[in-house]
Design a protein around this motif. Structure first.
Motif, short mmCIF file in Angstrom:
data_model
loop_
_atom_site.label_atom_id
_atom_site.label_comp_id
_atom_site.label_asym_id
_atom_site.label_seq_id
_atom_site.Cartn_x
_atom_site.Cartn_y
_atom_site.Cartn_z
N UNK A 145 15.23 32.89 54.57
CA UNK A 145 14.97 33.21 55.96
C UNK A 145 15.82 32.39 56.91
N UNK A 146 16.28 31.22 56.47
CA UNK A 146 17.17 30.39 57.28
C UNK A 146 18.19 29.74 56.37
N UNK A 147 19.31 29.37 56.96
CA UNK A 147 20.36 28.71 56.17
C UNK A 147 19.88 27.32 55.77
N UNK A 148 20.03 26.98 54.51
CA UNK A 148 19.64 25.66 54.03
C UNK A 148 20.53 25.28 52.86
N UNK A 149 20.71 23.98 52.63
CA UNK A 149 21.58 23.56 51.53
C UNK A 149 20.98 23.93 50.18
N UNK A 150 21.87 24.21 49.23
CA UNK A 150 21.49 24.49 47.86
C UNK A 150 22.35 23.65 46.93
N UNK A 151 21.79 23.29 45.80
CA UNK A 151 22.57 22.63 44.76
C UNK A 151 23.10 23.68 43.81
N UNK A 152 24.28 23.43 43.29
CA UNK A 152 24.88 24.36 42.33
C UNK A 152 24.17 24.25 41.00
N UNK A 153 23.62 25.36 40.56
CA UNK A 153 22.93 25.39 39.27
C UNK A 153 23.24 26.71 38.59
N UNK A 154 24.51 26.90 38.17
CA UNK A 154 24.89 28.20 37.60
C UNK A 154 24.25 28.41 36.23
N UNK B 133 27.54 26.14 49.39
CA UNK B 133 26.12 25.90 49.11
C UNK B 133 25.60 24.70 49.90
N UNK B 134 26.38 23.63 49.95
CA UNK B 134 25.94 22.42 50.66
C UNK B 134 25.71 22.68 52.14
N UNK B 135 26.47 23.60 52.72
CA UNK B 135 26.35 23.89 54.14
C UNK B 135 25.44 25.08 54.42
N UNK B 136 24.77 25.59 53.40
CA UNK B 136 23.85 26.69 53.61
C UNK B 136 24.51 28.02 53.85
N UNK B 137 25.79 28.13 53.54
CA UNK B 137 26.52 29.37 53.79
C UNK B 137 26.57 30.27 52.55
N UNK B 138 25.93 29.82 51.47
CA UNK B 138 25.79 30.62 50.26
C UNK B 138 24.43 30.34 49.66
N UNK B 139 23.96 31.24 48.82
CA UNK B 139 22.64 31.07 48.21
C UNK B 139 22.59 31.77 46.86
N UNK B 140 21.69 31.32 45.99
CA UNK B 140 21.58 31.96 44.67
C UNK B 140 20.90 33.32 44.78
N UNK B 141 21.30 34.21 43.90
CA UNK B 141 20.75 35.56 43.85
C UNK B 141 20.40 35.86 42.41
N UNK B 142 19.14 36.18 42.16
CA UNK B 142 18.69 36.45 40.79
C UNK B 142 18.45 37.94 40.55
N UNK B 143 18.91 38.79 41.46
CA UNK B 143 18.73 40.22 41.28
C UNK B 143 19.43 40.69 40.01
N UNK B 144 18.76 41.54 39.27
CA UNK B 144 19.37 42.14 38.09
C UNK B 144 20.17 43.37 38.51
N UNK B 145 20.95 43.88 37.57
CA UNK B 145 21.70 45.10 37.86
C UNK B 145 20.74 46.24 38.23
N UNK B 146 19.59 46.30 37.57
CA UNK B 146 18.61 47.34 37.89
C UNK B 146 18.06 47.15 39.29
N UNK C 128 37.89 25.18 38.31
CA UNK C 128 37.30 24.05 39.04
C UNK C 128 37.51 24.13 40.54
N UNK C 129 38.64 24.66 41.00
CA UNK C 129 38.88 24.79 42.44
C UNK C 129 37.91 25.79 43.07
N UNK C 130 37.67 26.88 42.38
CA UNK C 130 36.74 27.88 42.91
C UNK C 130 35.31 27.33 42.92
N UNK C 131 34.96 26.59 41.88
CA UNK C 131 33.62 26.01 41.82
C UNK C 131 33.43 25.00 42.96
N UNK C 132 34.46 24.24 43.26
CA UNK C 132 34.37 23.29 44.38
C UNK C 132 34.14 24.00 45.70
#
Length: 281
Positions: free
Chosen positions: A131-140, A93-106, A83-87
């Motif tokens: 293309x620019x930093x933007x907030x994201x919601x966590x949707x693992x 994500x809220x500050x736009x400093x992370x983003x989701x990546x859907x790339x496969x291993x291939x 839970x601490x890591x998820x927080x």
């Protein structure tokens, strides 16, 4: 001048195999530096690899460290701290400093540059980078990784207490790096943090003042400094110890069973003899 905080260090083994001479070298240095500073030493069980972590290795590493003469003051286990890591991920994500990546291993194999030196994460080609930093919601979901968006191409300098001045440049030495890995186990349906994120969160929560580890992690230190800045966390001092290599000059790994502490113990060597091999007495 303000009084420096009391020394707090940590041993951070992963229970994915038996400890070898390289671990002994680094952990003995950490133990000695904490003792010299009359400080505190944690044992952090970095058991976040569900495929490779084993309870028997967790027990063995404690037994082998005690046999070598290394003691610690407190323990924690990373798998108890999800839970601490998820927080922390949510904050990025809220500050736009992370983003989701859907790339496969291939995808990654086809579109990333080769790893640099001993670093095991290739430079990402920014396929999923906004293309620019933007907030994201966590949707693992089952197909989502998350990456840290490197905020600058300016060099990240730091002084290592053993190897001296260091500097790494984002986008040249490393790219947007993984901070959360998608689920590969039904026991962790939301996935797990990467080494980089978990390490930064725990070092801050444990009030670590000095990190002692192998010099193969120098580049990881630059990544972690960026995460510390992004999360407004303190940066500890760093001491990157020399690596122990085999007769062929290769860095020791857990596949070197002949050089594991358990094998050396069973062969009749004493702790003093092991430390003498490492010139650490």
């Amino acid at each position: 001048m303000p009084t420096p905080p009391p020394y707090i260090g940590r041993l951070a083994p992963s229970p994915t195999g038996l400890l070898h001479l390289g671990h002994a070298h680094t952990f003995w240095i950490a133990h000695q530096r904490a003792s010299a500073a009359h400080g505190k030493l944690w044992l952090r069980d970095e058991d976040l690899d569900p495929q490779r972590s084993r309870a028997e290795f967790s027990l063995a590493m404690r037994e082998d460290l005690h046999w070598l003469g290394i003691a610690w003051d407190a323990e924690l286990r990373q798998s108890d701290r999800i839970p601490l890591y998820r927080e922390a991920l949510q904050r990025l994500l809220r500050t736009g400093q992370a983003y989701p990546c859907t790339c496969t291993r291939k995808d990654l194999q086809q579109s990333t540059q080769a790893p640099h030196e001993d670093d095991d994460e290739p430079i990402y080609n920014n396929r999923c980078r906004p293309t620019s930093a933007k907030p994201w919601a966590l949707d693992p979901g089952p197909s989502r990784n998350y990456r840290f968006r490197i905020p600058t191409n300016e060099p990240i300098p730091f002084i290592d207490l053993h190897t001296g001045p260091q500097s790494f440049t984002p986008a040249i030495d490393f790219g947007d790096f993984l901070i959360w890995r998608k689920a590969h186990s039904p026991n962790q349906p939301d996935g797990l943090p990467s080494y980089q994120l978990a390490c930064v969160v725990d070092d801050a929560a444990m009030h670590i003042t000095e990190v002692v580890r192998g010099r193969d992690l120098l580049k990881s230190t630059a990544r972690q400094i960026l995460l510390q800045r992004a999360l407004a966390l303190p940066t500890p001092a760093y001491f990157h110890a020399d690596l122990i290599r085999d007769e062929a000059g290769q860095r020791l790994a857990k596949r070197h069973d002949a050089l594991s502490l358990r094998t050396l113990r069973e062969a009749g060597l004493t702790p003093s003899q092991v430390l003498a091999q490492l010139a650490l007495q």
